[in-house]
Scaffold this motif. Sequence first.
Motif, mmCIF file in Angstrom:
data_model
loop_
_atom_site.group_PDB
_atom_site.id
_atom_site.type_symbol
_atom_site.label_atom_id
_atom_site.label_comp_id
_atom_site.label_asym_id
_atom_site.label_seq_id
_atom_site.Cartn_x
_atom_site.Cartn_y
_atom_site.Cartn_z
ATOM 1 N N VAL A 91 0.866 -1.184 0.000
ATOM 2 C CA VAL A 91 0.000 0.000 0.000
ATOM 3 C C VAL A 91 0.901 1.232 0.000
ATOM 4 O O VAL A 91 1.834 1.332 0.800
ATOM 5 N N ASP A 92 0.612 2.174 -0.879
ATOM 6 C CA ASP A 92 1.486 3.342 -1.032
ATOM 7 C C ASP A 92 0.680 4.635 -0.967
ATOM 8 O O ASP A 92 0.434 5.289 -1.977
ATOM 9 N N ASP A 255 -14.651 0.472 -0.546
ATOM 10 C CA ASP A 255 -14.871 -0.436 -1.674
ATOM 11 C C ASP A 255 -13.556 -0.977 -2.233
ATOM 12 O O ASP A 255 -13.482 -2.134 -2.665
ATOM 13 N N ASP A 256 -12.522 -0.142 -2.248
ATOM 14 C CA ASP A 256 -11.217 -0.583 -2.748
ATOM 15 C C ASP A 256 -10.256 -0.887 -1.601
ATOM 16 O O ASP A 256 -9.035 -0.902 -1.782
ATOM 17 N N GLU A 278 -18.650 -14.701 5.083
ATOM 18 C CA GLU A 278 -19.250 -13.802 6.067
ATOM 19 C C GLU A 278 -18.841 -12.347 5.870
ATOM 20 O O GLU A 278 -19.585 -11.432 6.205
ATOM 21 N N GLY A 279 -17.639 -12.137 5.335
ATOM 22 C CA GLY A 279 -17.170 -10.774 5.106
ATOM 23 C C GLY A 279 -17.458 -10.271 3.708
ATOM 24 O O GLY A 279 -17.276 -9.085 3.430
ATOM 25 N N ARG A 280 -17.897 -11.196 2.791
ATOM 26 C CA ARG A 280 -18.238 -10.861 1.406
ATOM 27 C C ARG A 280 -17.048 -10.259 0.651
ATOM 28 O O ARG A 280 -17.188 -9.311 -0.133
ATOM 29 N N LEU A 281 -15.877 -10.797 0.933
ATOM 30 C CA LEU A 281 -14.653 -10.387 0.256
ATOM 31 C C LEU A 281 -14.194 -11.561 -0.606
ATOM 32 O O LEU A 281 -13.930 -12.644 -0.095
ATOM 33 N N LEU A 298 -4.919 -12.004 3.381
ATOM 34 C CA LEU A 298 -5.156 -10.691 2.794
ATOM 35 C C LEU A 298 -6.445 -10.773 1.997
ATOM 36 O O LEU A 298 -6.581 -11.644 1.121
ATOM 37 N N ALA A 299 -7.392 -9.909 2.302
ATOM 38 C CA ALA A 299 -8.721 -10.010 1.681
ATOM 39 C C ALA A 299 -9.151 -8.681 1.087
ATOM 40 O O ALA A 299 -8.929 -7.619 1.680
ATOM 41 N N ARG A 300 -9.735 -8.759 -0.107
ATOM 42 C CA ARG A 300 -10.263 -7.592 -0.804
ATOM 43 C C ARG A 300 -11.531 -7.962 -1.547
ATOM 44 O O ARG A 300 -11.825 -9.136 -1.736
ATOM 45 N N ARG A 301 -12.264 -6.947 -1.993
ATOM 46 C CA ARG A 301 -13.474 -7.215 -2.782
ATOM 47 C C ARG A 301 -13.116 -7.585 -4.215
ATOM 48 O O ARG A 301 -12.069 -7.224 -4.713
#
Length: 301
Positions: A91-92, A255-256, A278-281, A298-301
Motif C-alpha cells: 500500500v502506497d 470499496d477498494d 461472512e465478510g463478502r470479500l 489478505l482479503a479484498r473485494r
Amino acid sequence: MPRISHLLSSLSSALGPASARLEFKWMKQAAEQSDKGTSLVEMVERRLCGEPLQYIIGTQPFGSLELLVRPPTLIPRPETEDWTLRLAELVDPSPDRPISLLDMCTGSGCIPLLLCHTWRPGSVNAYGVDISADAIKLARDNAERCGIHVPTVTYGHSSSSFNTFKPLLGNIRDASFIHSLKLKPPFNVITSNPPYITRREFKDLPPSVRDYEDHRALLGDPDISEDELSSHLDKGLTFYRIIARLIANQGILADDGIVALEIGSTQANDVGRIMQREGRLNRIDVWKDPWDKDRVVLARR
C-alpha cells in the motif's frame, strides 16, 4: 562478583551458553540505563523464573522502531513485523491521497505505528482499538516514543503534514464500538493480529507466554467450555468471524480497501472462507512468514 557468576551459570543451564551470553549482555545494558534502579541480579533472577526477556528489558525492536513493552500486553513478534513491512510496501498512500487505517486488537500499537513511521508524512490517519486499558496506555506511550502524533479527539479523515495514530479503548465484540468511539468508516486499510490460539494449543504454550502475556490477546475462542475442547468449535476463529461481520454489516471497509489479518499456521483455509462467506470479500491471498508458515490472510473485494 560471585553472585553474578552463579546466576550466569544458571542462565546458561536454562538457555544454553550462546543465548545466555547474549541475553546477559542485553540485561546488563538495560540495568545500566535503567532509571528505576533495577539491578542486573534482579533481572537475571526474573529471567530464571521464566519471565520474558522483553518484559525485563522493557523494549522490543519492531522494524525500524524500538517499542516499549510491559506486562501483560502481548509482545510484538518477528512474524508480525515481517508482514507489516510487506503491507507497507503493498500500500502506497501519499499526502495527496491520504488513507485511513483501523487496527483491531492493537495491543502495543506495533502494526499501525510501524506503518505510520514507514509511510510518507501526511498519508495516513490510523486508529487502534483494544479491550485492555493497559494496552491502550502502552500504545499511547509508544506513539509518543516514536514521534507519531496522537490527536486529542477522534476526528474524520483529514489531510495534514504528519501521520496520526489514535489508540482507543473499546470492545470489538460489541458492534456498537464503531459508534461509541466516534469512528468514521469506511477505512481504506483494516489490520489485526487478533487472538487465535486454541485452548488445546494454549495448554502447550511455553510458560513465558502462558503465565505472563494477557490471555485475552491469545485465546481465539474465549467463551468455549471445557466440554467443547475436542469439538470443531475449538479452532481459534471467533475474532475472524467478528471482523468479517463488521466488514459485511457495519460498512467499515472502503470499496477498494484491503484487510490484513494475522493467522495461526493452520488457519488459512478457514479464515479465507470466513472472509469470503461472512465478510463478502472475494479476493483472498495468503502470505507466508520467513519460516514458511502461513501467517496472513489478505482479503479484498
